[in-house]
Design an enzyme around this catalytic site. Structure first.
Site, mmCIF file in Angstrom:
data_model
loop_
_atom_site.group_PDB
_atom_site.id
_atom_site.type_symbol
_atom_site.label_atom_id
_atom_site.label_comp_id
_atom_site.label_asym_id
_atom_site.label_seq_id
_atom_site.Cartn_x
_atom_site.Cartn_y
_atom_site.Cartn_z
ATOM 1 C CG ASN A 93 20.337 25.671 -28.573
ATOM 2 O OD1 ASN A 93 20.919 24.828 -27.766
ATOM 3 N ND2 ASN A 93 19.188 26.988 -29.149
ATOM 4 C CE1 TYR A 162 20.489 23.445 -18.009
ATOM 5 C CE2 TYR A 162 23.392 24.074 -17.313
ATOM 6 C CZ TYR A 162 22.447 23.947 -18.197
ATOM 7 O OH TYR A 162 22.778 24.200 -19.566
ATOM 8 C CB ALA A 163 24.159 19.304 -12.796
ATOM 9 C CE LYS A 166 20.769 21.709 -20.502
ATOM 10 N NZ LYS A 166 20.108 21.214 -22.106
#
Length: 279
Positions: A93, A162-163, A166
C-alpha cells in the site's frame, strides 16, 4: 469464525489513510497484522485505534521502518515471522506522489524526484514481493497492490513520474499474477481515484487546502460523477475482498477501479450539449 482468523497480513504504509483502515478491518476480521510506517507517532495512532477497537495486542506487530530500504523490508518480514510464524497476505500500500521542493512539475521535475518516486511506488513493491514470495507459496497466500487511476490512459502532466510508476505497477501486477499462480499465490490490485487521506498532505498541502481540494473535486461532475470523495474504508474493503480466497478466488492479475466514476467521463461532458449548440 472471522474469515481471516489465524492468517497473517503485512500492510505497508499503514500509519494512516487506506493502510490504516485496511489494518483495522483485517484485524477486526481475525487477522494478525503487521503495521508499518516511517512516522512513529502516526504508527502508534494506528496501533491504538486497533487496540481501542477491541483487537488484542497479540494480534498486532508494529514496526517503524522505511519500506524503500532493504533493512526495513527485512525487518518487516523477520518480525512478522518471529511473532506470528507465517505470512498469508502482503498488501503493498505504501506510495506517494513526491513533490519537487523547487515547486516545478511536469518535464521540469528532476531525475532525483523520478528515482525517489519509482523507488517508493514500484521498486519497494518488487523487493517486498521477492522477499515474501517463499512464505506466500507456503501458505498459498495473496498479494494486493494499491495502484491508482493515474496509471492511465489519461495523461498526468503535473505528476508524470507518479503516473509512470503506477502504470508500471499495473504491469507488474499482471505479470507476477501469472508467474505466481502456478504456485497457488494470487496477485491483484485496486486502483483508487480521489480518496480523502493524508495523500495531499504528503505532497505538501496543508489540511485546509486539502479539504478545499476534496470539496472542489466532489462538487464537479467532470471530476467525480458520484459527487463525493472516496473514504479510506471504501478502498480497504476492496483490499479485503481481493485477499479473501473464498470471495475472489477466480480473480487473477486484475485491478479493481474505485473512483466514483472519474475515469468514465471526458471534460467536454461537463458542459450541457444544448448550451453548446446554442439551444
Amino acid at each position: 469464525m472471522p474469515r481471516f482468523s489465524g492468517k497473517t497480513v503485512i500492510i505497508t504504509g499503514s500509519s494512516n489513510g487506506i493502510g490504516r483502515s485496511a489494518a483495522l478491518l483485517f484485524a477486526l476480521d481475525g487477522a494478525n497484522v503487521t503495521i508499518t510506517g516511517r512516522n512513529l507517532e502516526r504508527l502508534e495512532e494506528t496501533k491504538q485505534l486497533l487496540l481501542k477497537s477491541g483487537v488484542p495486542e497479540k494480534q498486532v506487530n508494529s514496526v517503524v521502518a522505511d519500506v524503500t530500504s532493504s533493512d526495513g523490508q527485512d525487518q518487516l518480514v523477520k518480525t512478522t515471522l518471529e511473532k506470528f510464524g507465517r505470512i498469508d497476505v502482503l498488501v503493498n500500500n505504501a506510495g506517494a506522489a513526491i513533490s519537487d521542493n523547487s515547486g516545478v512539475t511536469g518535464t521540469d521535475q528532476s531525475l532525483d524526484i523520478y528515482h525517489k518516486t519509482l523507488q517508493l511506488n514500484l521498486q519497494a513493491v518488487i523487493e517486498m514481493t521477492k522477499k515474501v514470495k517463499p512464505h506466500l507459496i507456503e501458505t498459498k497466500g495473496e498479494i494486493v497492490n494499491v495502484s491508482s487511476i493515474v496509471a492511465g490512459p489519461q495523461a498526468q502532466p503535473d505528476f508524470m513520474y507518479y503516473a509512470i510508476a503506477k502504470a508500471a505497477l499495473d504491469q507488474y501486477t499482471r505479470s507476477t499474477a501469472i508467474d505466481l499462480i502456478q504456485h497457488g499465490v494470487r496477485v491483484n490490485s485496486v486502483s483508487p481515484g480521489v480518496v480523502a487521506t493524508g495523500f495531499t498532505n504528503a505532497m505538501g498541502m496543508p489540511d485546509q487546502a486539502s479539504q478545499k481540494f476534496y470539496n472542489y473535486m466532489a462538487a464537479h461532475k467532470e471530476c467525480i460523477p458520484a459527487g463525493v470523495a472516496g473514504q479510506p474504508e471504501d478502498i480497504a474493503n476492496i483490499i479485503l475482498f481481493l485477499a479473501d480466497r473464498k470471495l475472489s478466488s477466480y480473480i487473477i492479475g486484475q485491478s479493481i477501479v474505485a473512483d466514483g466514476g472519474s475515469t468514465l467521463v471526458m471534460g467536454c461532458q461537463a458542459h450541457d450539449i444544448k448550451t453548446m449548440m446554442g439551444m
